[in-house]
Design a protein around this motif. Structure first.
Motif, PDB file in Angstrom:
ATOM      1  N   ASP A  98      53.943  52.864  46.370  1.00 47.07           N
ATOM      2  CA  ASP A  98      54.434  53.782  47.396  1.00 47.07           C
ATOM      3  C   ASP A  98      53.639  55.086  47.453  1.00 47.07           C
ATOM      4  O   ASP A  98      53.635  55.765  48.460  1.00 47.07           O
ATOM      5  N   PHE A  99      52.995  55.430  46.354  1.00 49.71           N
ATOM      6  CA  PHE A  99      52.281  56.709  46.347  1.00 49.71           C
ATOM      7  C   PHE A  99      50.856  56.607  46.873  1.00 49.71           C
ATOM      8  O   PHE A  99      50.077  57.523  46.732  1.00 49.71           O
ATOM      9  N   ILE A 101      48.780  45.608  34.834  1.00 55.65           N
ATOM     10  CA  ILE A 101      50.208  45.562  35.165  1.00 55.65           C
ATOM     11  C   ILE A 101      50.402  46.013  36.601  1.00 55.65           C
ATOM     12  O   ILE A 101      49.859  47.022  37.021  1.00 55.65           O
ATOM     13  N   GLY A 102      51.149  45.276  37.329  1.00 54.36           N
ATOM     14  CA  GLY A 102      51.414  45.650  38.716  1.00 54.36           C
ATOM     15  C   GLY A 102      50.356  45.152  39.680  1.00 54.36           C
ATOM     16  O   GLY A 102      50.520  45.264  40.880  1.00 54.36           O
ATOM     17  N   ARG A 103      49.281  44.613  39.183  1.00 52.92           N
ATOM     18  CA  ARG A 103      48.266  44.083  40.101  1.00 52.92           C
ATOM     19  C   ARG A 103      48.530  42.605  40.341  1.00 52.92           C
ATOM     20  O   ARG A 103      49.053  41.918  39.473  1.00 52.92           O
ATOM     21  N   GLN A 104      48.143  42.166  41.494  1.00 52.08           N
ATOM     22  CA  GLN A 104      48.519  40.802  41.872  1.00 52.08           C
ATOM     23  C   GLN A 104      47.341  40.020  42.409  1.00 52.08           C
ATOM     24  O   GLN A 104      47.487  39.283  43.381  1.00 52.08           O
ATOM     25  N   MET A 156      42.642  50.942  41.994  1.00 55.46           N
ATOM     26  CA  MET A 156      42.034  52.182  42.454  1.00 55.46           C
ATOM     27  C   MET A 156      40.530  52.175  42.193  1.00 55.46           C
ATOM     28  O   MET A 156      39.739  52.644  43.000  1.00 55.46           O
ATOM     29  N   TYR A 186      47.369  36.372  43.956  1.00 55.98           N
ATOM     30  CA  TYR A 186      48.775  36.082  44.304  1.00 55.98           C
ATOM     31  C   TYR A 186      48.772  35.195  45.542  1.00 55.98           C
ATOM     32  O   TYR A 186      48.181  35.522  46.565  1.00 55.98           O
ATOM     33  N   ILE A 238      56.745  41.025  39.048  1.00 58.19           N
ATOM     34  CA  ILE A 238      56.798  41.962  40.166  1.00 58.19           C
ATOM     35  C   ILE A 238      57.701  41.379  41.239  1.00 58.19           C
ATOM     36  O   ILE A 238      57.662  40.183  41.517  1.00 58.19           O
ATOM     37  N   THR A 253      54.999  60.530  50.111  1.00 55.37           N
ATOM     38  CA  THR A 253      55.580  59.911  48.924  1.00 55.37           C
ATOM     39  C   THR A 253      56.933  60.537  48.599  1.00 55.37           C
ATOM     40  O   THR A 253      57.081  61.755  48.648  1.00 55.37           O
TER      41      THR A 253
END
Lengths: 428, 1028
Positions: free
Chosen positions: A336-337, A226-229, A374, A232, B69, B919
């Motif tokens: 963002d983190f 989820i959230g990986r692209q 990651m 793309y 997304i 952050t």
């Protein structure tokens, strides 16, 4: 009776074996053997101009090993200093040079003969796999193409075998049951009415277990992704081809992405950078471009779009307005983190762009090559060797490693040994 | 060393029942489920309902998370400026010069946005120091309440329309004069422009008005030295410092400069301490008083008597002629204090300095006489470089108001000043304004005065503007824009130029002004780059003194006001000051250094008065939120304010801070917070100067209550020895005494190897590379709070609002703990900055179930926001109580948006102040000090890229950089040459200690013992015990 019951037992055994085999085959991942280093070196040093299988800026490399006059030794010389080989009057070398429009291959003195061997092994592996895939009947079904093809073909093969075995096991189980019943009847033992297989508790249990495992595997994978692209490949406001610019025309990546060396952001170039060249280049005459859907693209019209965005009037040959911002679609997105610095990787780590961005010089439309997960980052940090001995930054710290290097206990220092896998190197 | 008892507040000293309850229940609040949980528990089937909710939430979260997304855009420049690289900060030198407050700064801009202010180290005046107000000024740039366009009669207009109307107005005044009303300006170019304006409009005049006035000093100096100016003070040359009500470390004249100088006399090098001695006489508990070695309190009306008595005592000690007819002081302790101060001053001729906060010229004349007698001129007082910090003369303002009332003023152009709010008779000014034909305000927001003006020509924020400043004669400082103006605003100077019929080009004007002076364009650009130009050679000089001290003394004796039972004193808070920047949520939420109260003003009373009034002891502390409310009346004006019992207040004085009670139009943060007490400013009818006290006030409890948000007693330290203090005498006799206990404790568990031997788990961590460490000198820390705000700006620390502070949910990563000791009526104070100690054996790390907090090989206690699931175990287990939990989404970090926006912190505009390298934490995660890891990473990267070792001082934390007294030293402790290593080595056997060292947390932050220049007999004072 004895033959029959023996036969029955054998069948049972077989069934269990094949079911077990099913389970093992399911989550099987195909992994490359150990040409990992060769692959890395290839991508760092060669991939900009060479493809193992196809001609690019330079010739396709697969099979060249057997073609060149002096075998690998000739290749070592060539890689270390191709100009010298050509200058020496080597016939093959001179031919090659002429054949490729006098494009000189840059020298790579830093690659050891071992490194070159690794690269050649990798090229060979890729070529062999492609060949195999082409000859294997199953492979024709999947038209995934490129480097990913062998893996998916094998998966398919294993899948089919699994399915066949499962069906065989099912049939054998049924046969076994019938035979048992027949044997019992013959001996006068009463047997209960046969239960149809869809109400058989063993079957139901097995099917549920298999379903659970399969669903669990896919669900977990999906959740992790989820959230990986990865892959793309959005449509951009201008059909800008990296293949034309970085591949065919050999423009250095840093010419446009100047931030990569001095900022956390690689920077999408501003229109004025584009116009440095496109003031003069106002039409496209290279190979026909196609969108991923296969539609032809008019390169000259795309250049006209740039003129609109830059506020340039090609007829008057001057800027006529302030221009319009180009809203590129951002492909590589990090949460963002995460703090990621191109400067750190490009200027200090000397990592080639292709390591993360893939064969960008071959992409007409850029897609996200790596999954940017990651795990992917950390794996690289674990294996990447740091220029430890030569960077004076490390001269008065990590004395432990300096000593161990001197004593020969370790031969290199990886990023992870310098704390490169710690949380707060990227998360703050 | 005898044990000294420290207490955070009176409740702790008196160990009240409610305090005991707080100590028992370390966590103040029940989980904030509130009504929902009750509803749920009352339902028929709570378990099933719970499962339903759970199921629904998980499904909803899954669906939300697996949605497509969003498409993100990346938009490059069309034509990229050469000197901007996205992601790489640029630094521009500029100057904070507002209302006479001066601080040269360096502004960090990232992607075109100013996001952080640093001190400019090239300045010899502030030496790189800053204050909370300066640090917070960057947030004011993105204030949503700023005016966005020019206005005519309250309606939006274009600049052309406005200029036309104003010029027509100016042309049709029929000879009535134009008055420019400003706060103190220190810009030489603006001064020249104003002169040109006055020439253009004959009869025009410029009136300077300061909300908190220094006219008394200006007039006194005119009488004594023939110059209406204020000299430079040099605290660094003083061994004997006596302050008579001047809060020179917090609010008086130029606190950053003075704090930096003062700290130089309070540093200890080696084993011999030779500190200055500082004696403070004051009428309320000020930051400076809290730092003084000796502090004596008196009624504000007694100040002249204190000054006169001190003069005579010094004269007597030096054998100089004394003043006659000096009123006697009855108070015994005050008399002793005067004797002590006189002895101190007299024994340090040429090394003594007396400063006085009075605005009475006669008092200041006597103080001048005192300084002359002590030979301060040319040593601690410099007349070569008089300062331009304050220039307002109160009588000019009074004359202006009278002229306006009489219809003798044609036009008033206001810039910076806001007299409707802060003039002692603001209502009268407002009425008088109506009689003026043309009123124009150039203020940047709809303040109380601006809303009454016909035309509003809003000025830029200083970070958008050009400018210059001359803080002292011969010292220049420049202002350059760091961002294109956000709104349709215009520099005040451009407005003036336009109304003079010239091209409104302030930048051009400024360059034309400076280029010839500096010698060309190159010199101008260099000056802009450096930010400051200072004289190459500095020599201090005295000025010939011709003051009539005896005459002034006679005036003072004659003027003695009739004292009431209670006196009221008005003071400035370190954060909010005069109230100009009150709409700054960072400043509003910064705990006041002394009271530790946020978001309000209140009336401070002494414990003695509280006992007398019968205020329940439980109301002394913040455990019982509801403070009694008092009605205060003085000079015919009544105001109700909550009561705060503050140790150190004189027993017959009550104190209230100015700067609060702004109108709602000033902004969401300031509007309606506290009460405006400027109407209580007193006009001295004889000298025509303002005095900031009322000699007779009455104080009655209304019986109502009001909650105050005080942070200090949010946690209890349970009497553990976390503050170590000694006196100079003891230190010089035995430098290691204060820390001996800790060292002996360590000795028992391995001494040098305490880290591995003091534990059952010796295999802690390996630190093969760098290791970060910080040292905080309690002797230099003055508790001003600049670090707190600097940290807030650097690390995107959230503002939570008053009711959340009450609920202990404030987010500051570095707080300054204030500890009292001794007599509650006049306690000694220690400030201790407390931040994450980055323990090498951190209690928080062990208890995190998801390893979201763990240790780095550089000794950092890492906090990983994306891994945190919000159990708060770490917060519970932290003995220093420095971890902060995001109970809400304060900055609007997540797509679900915030839950409670108290100060427009979630608006797109305000969010521009965020540091993109850090952050922005969302709801439900823990956070804490990171040692500014983003700066450490930056410094390391720069060194790696250059291929050289990291140099000491390259990596600085925000708190260290902001500190005006350099109390914080930070660096790599593995580098033996680094300042931090040397400091630790030097103080190893003497002042170095770790807080809660016996817990074996192995902090990477050490403290240095505070050494007070006080007689041991005065140092160890047992608190008076009251029977509850």
């Amino acid at each position: 009776m004895s033959d029959l019951s023996y036969f029955g037992r054998t069948v049972k055994h077989l069934v269990i074996c094949s079911l077990t085999a099913c389970l093992f085959f399911l989550p099987l991942h195909h992994a490359f053997a150990d040409a990992q280093k060769g692959k890395q070196l290839f991508q760092q040093n060669c991939a900009q101009c060479h493809n193992p299988l196809r001609d690019a800026t330079g010739p396709a490399l697969y099979g060249k090993e057997n073609e060149v006059p002096g075998g690998r030794k000739w290749i070592y010389n060539w890689v270390h200093n191709s100009a010298a080989v050509i200058a020496s009057g080597d016939k093959y070398a001179v031919n090659l040079f002429n054949q490729w429009n006098h494009v000189q291959m840059p020298p790579f003195p830093q690659l050891s003969t071992q490194d070159i061997d690794d690269i050649l092994d990798y090229v060979k592996q890729v070529g062999d796999e492609a060949k195999q895939a082409a000859s294997a009947p199953a492979a024709t079904a999947g038209q995934a193409g490129g480097g990913a093809a062998p893996a998916s073909n094998n998966n398919l093969l294993y899948g089919i075998i699994t399915l066949v075995l499962a069906v065989v096991a099912l049939i054998l189980l049924q046969v076994n049951n019938s035979l048992n019943r027949m044997a019992n009847e013959k001996e006068g033992i009463e047997t209960p009415e046969p239960v149809p297989f869809y109400r058989n508790k063993t079957y139901i249990a097995i099917v549920s277990l298999v379903l659970f495992l399969v669903a669990g595997y896919f669900l977990t994978n999906a959740a992790v992704n989820i959230g990986r692209q990865q892959n793309y490949e959005p449509t951009q406001p201008i059909f800008y081809s990296h293949r034309v610019h970085a591949g065919i025309n050999q423009i250095n990546c840093l010419y446009c992405h100047a931030g990569a060396e001095k900022s956390q952001h690689a920077m999408i170039p501003s229109q004025n950078i584009c116009m440095n060249c496109h003031m003069a280049i106002n039409s496209y005459s290279g190979p026909q471009l196609y969108t991923p859907e296969g539609k032809p693209v008019d390169g000259t019209a795309e250049i006209q779009k740039l003129y609109y965005y830059a506020g340039w009037d090609p007829k008057q040959r001057k800027y006529v307005n302030a221009g319009h911002p180009i809203q590129w679609v951002k492909i590589h997105n990090l949460p963002d983190f995460v703090y990621f610095s191109h400067e750190q990787h490009v200027a200090v780590g000397k990592i080639q762009c292709q390591i993360c961005h893939g064969p960008i010089q071959n992409m007409d439309v850029v897609y996200q090559y790596s999954d940017l997960s990651m795990g992917w980052c950390v794996n690289c940090h674990r294996t990447t060797k740091v220029n430890f001995a030569d960077n004076a930054y490390y001269s008065n710290i990590f004395m432990k490693y300096h000593e161990e290097l001197k004593e020969g206990k370790i031969d290199s220092v990886t990023e992870a040994m310098l704390g490169g896998t710690e949380c707060q190197r990227c998360h703050y | 060393m005898s044990e000294k008892k420290y207490w955070k507040g009176l409740e702790e000293l008196y160990n009240t029942p409610s305090y005991q309850k707080t100590v028992r229940n370390e966590f103040r609040e029940e989980l904030p489920f509130g009504e929902e949980i009750e509803r749920l528990m009352d339902a028929k089937t709570p378990r099933r309902d719970f499962l339903k909710y759970l199921g629904f939430s998980i499904t909803a979260a899954t669906i939300a998370a697996s949605c497509e997304i969003q498409v993100r855009k990346a938009i490059p420049y069309i034509n990229k400026p050469v000197d901007i690289t996205p992601g790489v900060p640029n630094y521009y030198a500029s100057t904070y010069a507002q209302d006479g407050d001066y601080c040269p700064v360096v502004v960090k801009t990232l992607d075109g946005r100013p996001i952080k202010i640093e001190g400019n180290t090239s300045s010899s005046i502030t030496r790189g120091g800053t204050s909370a107000m300066v640090q917070a000024s960057v947030l004011s740039l993105y204030d949503t309440a700023r005016l966005r366009y020019p206005m005519i009669q309250g309606k939006e207009a274009t600049w052309e329309e406005l200029d036309k109307a104003v010029m027509q107005g100016l042309a049709s005044l029929g000879g009535a004069p134009v008055v420019l009303l400003t706060t103190t300006l220190m810009s030489p170019a603006t001064e020249q422009l104003i002169q040109e304006f006055i020439q253009k409009y004959p009869g025009a005049r410029h009136v300077t008005y300061d909300a908190v006035s220094y006219a008394g000093m200006l007039l006194a100096n005119e009488a004594c030295y023939g110059k209406r100016a204020i000299p430079s003070y040099h605290f660094e040359n003083a061994k004997a410092i006596v302050s008579l009500g001047a809060d020179f470390l917090g609010t008086w004249l130029s606190p950053v400069e003075f704090a930096s100088q003062y700290a130089q006399t309070r540093k200890i090098k080696g084993k011999k301490a030779d500190l200055s001695q500082h004696i403070q006489f004051e009428s309320y508990m000020s930051l400076t008083g809290a730092n003084a070695d000796y502090r004596y309190t008196h009624r504000p009306s007694q100040q002249p008597a204190v000054v006169l008595n001190l003069y005579n005592a010094v004269a007597q000690a030096l054998g100089k002629p004394q003043l006659s007819n000096v009123p006697a002081l009855q108070d015994e302790s005050l008399q002793k204090g005067i004797q002590r101060a006189a002895r101190l001053l007299a024994s340090h001729p040429g090394e003594a300095l007396v400063v006085c906060g009075s605005n009475n010229p006669h008092v200041q004349i006597v103080v001048n006489g005192l300084n002359e007698m002590l030979g301060a001129g040319g040593k601690t007082i410099d007349w070569n470089a008089p300062v331009n910090y304050r220039k307002g003369i109160d009588a000019d303002m009074q004359q202006l108001v009278a002229d306006m009332e009489a219809g003798k003023v044609g036009a008033v152009l206001i810039y910076g000043a806001n007299p409707v709010y802060d003039y002692y008779d603001g209502q009268r000014f407002a009425e008088a304004l109506k009689k003026v034909k043309l009123t124009v305000s150039c203020n940047e927001r709809k303040d109380e005065t601006t809303v009454l003006c016909q035309y509003v020509a809003p000025d830029h924020h200083y970070l958008e503007n050009w400018g210059d400043a001359e803080p002292k004669a011969g010292y220049y400082s420049f202002i350059q824009p760091t961002i294109f103006p956000l709104f349709k605003t215009r520099a005040f100077q451009e407005s003036l130029l336009a109304w003079m019929g010239q091209t409104p080009d302030w930048h051009g004007y400024l360059m034309k002004f400076w280029e010839p002076k500096l010698g060309g364009l190159e010199a101008w650009e260099e000056a802009l780059q450096n930010g400051v130009i200072e004289p190459k050679q500095v020599s201090l000089a005295a000025a010939p003194f011709k003051g009539d001290v005896q005459g002034a003394a006679a005036q003072l004796t004659a003027q003695q006001p009739k004292m009431g039972e209670l006196e009221l004193v008005l003071y400035e808070k370190v954060g909010i000051r005069g109230g100009r920047w009150a709409n700054n949520p960072w400043l509003q939420e910064m705990p006041d250094p002394i009271s530790k109260c946020t978001w309000d003003n209140y009336v401070c009373i002494s414990p003695a008065l509280a006992w007398k009034l019968g205020i329940s002891i439980n109301r002394f502390n913040e455990n019982d939120l509801n403070r009694p409310v008092a009605r205060i009346s003085a000079a015919g004006k009544e105001i109700t304010l909550p009561v705060l019992v503050l140790p150190g207040m004189p027993k017959d004085v009550i104190a209230v801070a100015v700067g609060y009670g702004r109108s709602p139009e000033v902004g969401k943060a300031a509007g309606g917070v506290g009460k405006n007490v400027y109407p209580w400013v007193n006009l001295n009818s004889q000298s025509l100067t303002f005095e900031y006290y009322q000699p007779a006030a009455t104080f009655t409890l209304t019986g109502e209550t009001y909650p105050l948000a005080i942070t200090q007693t949010h946690n209890s330290f349970e009497g553990r020895p976390i503050i170590l203090e000694t006196t100079q005498k003891q230190y010089n006799e035995d430098p290691g005494e204060a820390t001996r206990e800790q060292r002996e404790e360590r000795e028992r568990y391995g001494g040098e190897n305490y880290d591995t031997q003091g534990t059952l788990y010796p295999n802690l961590y390996d630190f093969p590379g760098l290791k970060w460490g910080m040292s905080i000198d309690l002797n230099s820390c003055i508790g001003c709070g600049a670090c707190t705000i600097a940290c807030q700006a650097e690390n995107n620390v959230a503002v939570v609002g008053k009711d959340r502070v009450i609920a202990h949910q404030e987010m500051h990563w570095i707080r300054i703990d204030r500890y009292f000791s001794g007599d509650p009526e006049n306690p000694q104070v220690v400030f201790q900055p407390m931040l994450c100690q980055q323990c090498d054996n951190a209690p928080c790390e062990n208890v995190c179930p998801v390893a979201a907090t763990n240790h780095s090989d550089e000794g950092l206690n890492q906090m990983v926001y994306n891994r945190c699931i919000g159990t708060r175990y770490c917060m519970n287990n932290c003995p220093y109580k420095v971890r902060r939990f995001n109970w809400r989404d304060w900055w609007g970090a997540t797509s679900f948006g915030g839950t409670k926006d108290t100060a427009d912190m979630e608006s797109e505009l305000t969010r521009m102040v965020l540091n993109p390298d850090v952050t922005v934490r969302g709801r439900g995660v823990m956070e804490k000090c990171t040692f500014c890891v983003q700066r450490l990473q930056d410094a390391k990267l720069a060194a790696k890229k250059a291929g050289r070792p990291l140099m000491d001082g390259e990596a600085m934390t925000a708190c260290q950089q902001a500190c005006p007294t350099q109390a914080i030293v930070f660096g790599n402790v593995h580098d033996p040459g680094a300042a931090i290593s040397q400091l630790r080595e030097e103080n190893k056997e003497t002042r170095l200690y770790y807080v809660l060292d016996d817990l074996h947390t192995l902090p990477n932050v050490n403290y240095l013992v505070k050494v007070v220049n006080k007689d041991p007999g005065d140092f160890y004072v047992e608190p008076v015990q009251h029977v509850l």
